[in-house]
Design a protein around this motif. Structure first.
Motif, PDB file in Angstrom:
ATOM      1  N   PRO A   1       9.919  30.073 -41.707  1.00 51.78           N
ATOM      2  CA  PRO A   1       8.772  30.193 -40.796  1.00 51.78           C
ATOM      3  C   PRO A   1       7.408  30.138 -41.467  1.00 51.78           C
ATOM      4  O   PRO A   1       6.477  29.538 -40.930  1.00 51.78           O
ATOM      5  CB  PRO A   1       9.016  31.550 -40.119  1.00 51.78           C
TER       6      PRO A   1
ATOM      7  N   LEU B   1       9.906  34.897 -35.071  1.00 51.96           N
ATOM      8  CA  LEU B   1      10.921  34.256 -35.898  1.00 51.96           C
ATOM      9  C   LEU B   1      11.267  35.173 -37.065  1.00 51.96           C
ATOM     10  O   LEU B   1      10.408  35.901 -37.573  1.00 51.96           O
ATOM     11  CB  LEU B   1      10.419  32.912 -36.424  1.00 51.96           C
TER      12      LEU B   1
ATOM     13  N   PHE C   1       5.595  34.785 -31.830  1.00 51.90           N
ATOM     14  CA  PHE C   1       6.664  33.878 -32.271  1.00 51.90           C
ATOM     15  C   PHE C   1       7.981  34.619 -32.504  1.00 51.90           C
ATOM     16  O   PHE C   1       9.031  34.180 -32.070  1.00 51.90           O
ATOM     17  CB  PHE C   1       6.295  33.091 -33.532  1.00 51.90           C
TER      18      PHE C   1
ATOM     19  N   GLN D   1       5.869  26.849 -35.344  1.00 47.18           N
ATOM     20  CA  GLN D   1       6.643  28.075 -35.149  1.00 47.18           C
ATOM     21  C   GLN D   1       6.890  28.343 -33.666  1.00 47.18           C
ATOM     22  O   GLN D   1       7.991  28.735 -33.271  1.00 47.18           O
ATOM     23  CB  GLN D   1       5.907  29.265 -35.779  1.00 47.18           C
TER      24      GLN D   1
END
Length: 242
Positions: free
Chosen positions: A158, A113, A111, A166
């Motif tokens: 997140p 993030l 992901f 996410q």
């Protein structure tokens, strides 16, 4: 995982099926202790604008290395990687970085993030990096989150989202700056089967509706029948998957 808003459509741009990515006689190897590991040897491939390409192959076959070459993160030992008329071997590292920030979007397995940024801040980060963030982009981000079914998550962080949420934010971040190319490296690797199918469906929908070019590395067989082409990487070569 919430359903994507089927009444909305992704932003539309015009596309032509022209050669976009060209790998010409590309060779790449790495030094592994006292032996040279050859990844590619005289690799040639053309990917057209608007194509959804999937790369499959065993671990260590060079799939992620190929994404790094396409993005200009890495350079071939010999041969050339062209994005349109840009030969990465003739660009400086700084110029490749600038090109990548403007024209390539990334989706990762993990992901990636930023935990201290909200969903909206994560989404707008690519525009901040290229210094192109305008007041109108906040409205565009809201519309994109609404299209993804995540309009109520703007101010969330997140760690307050599910894995599927996410990854959908990560997909949105990859397209927010309107890149030519999206590179996805095992985007469903950290998701359960059902959520992984939804993320693949989302990527497919984005490619079709915005005419982006998507190159995805995955072990997921769900992409067969969805992607335009599935290529198998074996012994430094790309061949149509059987």
């Amino acid at each position: 995982m919430n359903e994507t808003n089927s009444n909305s459509t992704a932003p539309h741009v015009t596309s032509s099926k022209q050669p976009l990515i060209q790998l010409s006689h590309v060779s790449k190897s790495y030094q592994d202790a006292d032996r040279k590991q050859v990844i590619f040897n005289d690799l040639n491939e053309t990917i057209h604008s608007g194509e959804f390409i999937v790369l499959m192959g065993r671990s260590g076959s060079g799939k992620s290395t190929l994404l790094n070459l396409i993005s200009g993160i890495d350079l071939p030992d010999s041969g050339s990687v062209f994005i349109e008329s840009n030969n990465f071997s003739q660009l400086t590292e700084e110029d490749r970085t600038i090109f990548r920030r403007h024209h390539i979007g990334f989706v990762f397995q993990a992901f990636n993030l930023i935990p201290t940024l909200t969903v909206e801040e994560n989404l707008l980060l690519p525009l901040e990096l290229i210094g192109d963030l305008t007041p109108g982009d906040y409205k565009n981000a809201e519309e994109l989150l609404d299209w993804l079914g995540l309009a109520d998550r703007t101010e969330s962080y997140p760690d307050q989202l599910s894995g599927g949420e996410q990854q959908r934010i990560a997909v949105a971040r990859a397209i927010i700056h309107n890149p030519m190319i999206i590179l996805a490296d095992e985007p469903t690797g950290n998701l359960d089967l059902e959520t992984g199918k939804e993320v693949i469906g989302l990527l497919d929908q984005l490619v079709r509706e915005t005419h982006k070019t998507l190159v995805m590395v995955t072990h997921s067989r769900e992409v067969i029948g969805i992607a335009d082409r599935v290529l198998e990487m074996h012994d430094g070569m790309l061949t149509p998957a059987q």
